[in-house]
Structure formats: C-alpha cells, structure tokens
Design a protein around this motif. Structure first.
Motif, short mmCIF file in Angstrom:
data_model
loop_
_atom_site.label_atom_id
_atom_site.label_comp_id
_atom_site.label_asym_id
_atom_site.label_seq_id
_atom_site.Cartn_x
_atom_site.Cartn_y
_atom_site.Cartn_z
N MET A 9 25.02 -11.62 168.24
CA MET A 9 24.09 -10.54 167.92
C MET A 9 22.72 -11.18 167.78
O MET A 9 22.56 -12.21 167.10
CB MET A 9 24.47 -9.85 166.62
CG MET A 9 23.66 -8.56 166.33
SD MET A 9 21.96 -8.78 165.76
CE MET A 9 22.20 -9.57 164.18
N THR A 10 21.73 -10.61 168.45
CA THR A 10 20.36 -11.09 168.29
C THR A 10 19.48 -9.94 167.84
O THR A 10 19.69 -8.79 168.22
CB THR A 10 19.79 -11.68 169.59
OG1 THR A 10 19.73 -10.66 170.60
CG2 THR A 10 20.62 -12.85 170.08
N ALA A 11 18.50 -10.27 167.01
CA ALA A 11 17.49 -9.30 166.55
C ALA A 11 16.14 -9.92 166.87
O ALA A 11 15.78 -10.96 166.32
CB ALA A 11 17.63 -9.04 165.06
N GLU A 12 15.41 -9.29 167.78
CA GLU A 12 14.16 -9.86 168.26
C GLU A 12 12.95 -9.11 167.71
O GLU A 12 12.86 -7.89 167.81
CB GLU A 12 14.13 -9.84 169.79
CG GLU A 12 12.95 -10.55 170.40
CD GLU A 12 13.03 -10.58 171.92
OE1 GLU A 12 12.09 -11.12 172.53
OE2 GLU A 12 14.02 -10.07 172.48
N THR B 124 21.58 5.69 169.62
CA THR B 124 22.03 5.96 170.99
C THR B 124 21.79 4.71 171.82
O THR B 124 20.74 4.08 171.72
CB THR B 124 21.26 7.13 171.61
OG1 THR B 124 21.48 8.30 170.81
CG2 THR B 124 21.73 7.42 173.02
N SER B 125 22.77 4.35 172.64
CA SER B 125 22.60 3.17 173.48
C SER B 125 23.43 3.30 174.75
O SER B 125 24.24 4.22 174.90
CB SER B 125 23.03 1.90 172.74
OG SER B 125 24.44 1.87 172.57
N THR C 154 25.61 -4.46 174.58
CA THR C 154 24.71 -3.31 174.40
C THR C 154 23.41 -3.78 173.78
O THR C 154 23.32 -4.91 173.25
CB THR C 154 25.37 -2.23 173.51
OG1 THR C 154 24.55 -1.06 173.50
CG2 THR C 154 25.56 -2.71 172.08
N SER C 155 22.40 -2.95 173.83
CA SER C 155 21.11 -3.26 173.24
C SER C 155 20.43 -1.95 172.85
O SER C 155 20.54 -0.96 173.56
CB SER C 155 20.25 -4.03 174.24
OG SER C 155 19.00 -4.36 173.69
N ILE D 43 17.77 -4.97 168.98
CA ILE D 43 19.08 -5.52 168.65
C ILE D 43 19.92 -5.60 169.92
O ILE D 43 20.07 -4.62 170.65
CB ILE D 43 19.82 -4.62 167.62
CG1 ILE D 43 18.96 -4.43 166.36
CG2 ILE D 43 21.18 -5.20 167.28
CD1 ILE D 43 18.71 -5.68 165.58
N SER D 44 20.46 -6.77 170.19
CA SER D 44 21.36 -6.97 171.32
C SER D 44 22.68 -7.50 170.78
O SER D 44 22.70 -8.38 169.90
CB SER D 44 20.78 -7.96 172.34
OG SER D 44 19.58 -7.45 172.88
N LEU D 45 23.77 -6.95 171.29
CA LEU D 45 25.08 -7.33 170.79
C LEU D 45 26.05 -7.51 171.95
O LEU D 45 26.12 -6.66 172.85
CB LEU D 45 25.61 -6.24 169.85
CG LEU D 45 27.02 -6.41 169.27
CD1 LEU D 45 27.08 -7.64 168.36
CD2 LEU D 45 27.42 -5.16 168.49
#
Length: 198
Positions: A36-39, A134-135, A162-163, A188-190
C-alpha cells in the motif's frame, strides 16, 4: 415431451452451478507482493508512505465475475523514510494511527467493466471516520499450479490492484502543514494477493 422437461431442468440447474463464490484470504506473509502506498505531492514537499502489512478476505465468483471483500492496512506500519515524519503522522494531531491503526476498505458493489477491470464501490474507514469510495480495480485469477506453489501460495490465487484519492480533511485530519508540506488529498494505491488455500 421429454425434451422440454430436460431443457427446463437444465435451465434451473445452470444458475445454481454457476453461482460458486470462493473465499480468498490475503496472504499476509507475501510481503514482496502486498503493498500500500500513500503519495503526497505539494509545491513544498513530496513523499510516499509504504507498508506491506495488508490483511483481509474476499469472496469471488469466477463464473459471475463479481465478488465482495474487506481489506485492512496497518496504518501504524506506514513508513515514509523519515522517522520524525512517521512519528508525527501516527500521532493524534495527524492520522491518529497510534490509537486507530486500521485503515479498512469494505466493498458495497463490484461490477465487471471489461477484461480484468472492475468498478468498485465501497467504504473506507480511517481515524474512526467512514466515507464512500469509488475506484477501478484490476482482479486477476490464477488457478493453482506449480508456479503458484513455488511462490508459496496455496490454492487458486487472486491478484488485486487499485488506486483512488483520499481527502484527509474528510476523515477529520487537520494540521497546519496540510495544504503546505502535505497535500490534503493523497493518492492511495493498493496491491495484494489472496489465495483460496489460506
């Protein structure tokens, strides 16, 4: 007379046979496959927080091409590469991960778009606040094989990615640095893998 009866029985049997959701559990040991990244990007400072501590379970029906799921990330384990920043982010003045570390996404609807792409609606809970999200997610199913077994994965495998954007102020996160050093909206990317073999 026999043919209509037979066709009727087949028609009744097909939906039951097609409805075969399977439970998949996120492989928490797959630290190289889960991320998981949070940019955060601003004109002052850019940084990315990362963690591989992802858990949860999904139910996926390969025939109907739909599913449900709940996935959580351990927010307290997120690292930005700066220890002081990480400590601040976990505090009550920021994301409050010291008190409420779980960041949880729960689906409310999953609809096939095309190929491996799905439109996903759900809720995201963070800092004790739940909001709709929503993604678009990519979901790939790989049947159990020698390759999946050699990767340490049991049973069939789902790979999900997903992001989506998350607005911190929507989750009660307020700080003087937001809008300056830290963007109010994080990307957020997961991605993670889940297996039917536990």
């Amino acid at each position: 007379m026999k043919r209509p009866i037979l066709l009727g029985l087949l028609t009744l049997a097909l939906p039951a046979a097609a409805a075969a959701p399977v439970t998949y559990t996120v492989v928490t040991a797959a630290t190289s496959l889960n991320l998981m990244t949070a940019e955060s990007q601003t004109s002052v400072e850019n940084f990315t927080g990362r963690t591989s501590k992802v858990s949860g379970s999904l139910s996926y029906d390969a025939a109907a091409r739909t599913g449900t799921g709940t996935v959580s990330v351990d927010g307290a384990s997120i690292s930005t590469g700066n220890g002081l920043r990480d400590t601040h982010m976990k505090s009550a003045d920021w994301l409050n991960f010291d008190k409420t570390p779980a960041v949880t996404f729960k689906t409310t609807s999953v609809k096939l778009v095309s190929g491996d792409k799905y439109a996903v609606n759900g809720t995201l809970t963070m800092n004790g606040v739940t909001r709709s999200v929503t993604s678009t997610a990519t979901v790939k199913l790989t049947p159990a094989s020698a390759a999946t077994a050699s990767a340490g994965l049991k049973g069939n495998v789902l790979a999900v990615s997903t992001s989506f954007p998350v607005k911190l102020s929507d989750y009660g996160v307020k700080n003087s640095r937001i809008g300056g050093q830290v963007s109010d909206t994080l990307t957020i990317s997961l991605k993670f893998v889940a297996s039917s073999g536990g």
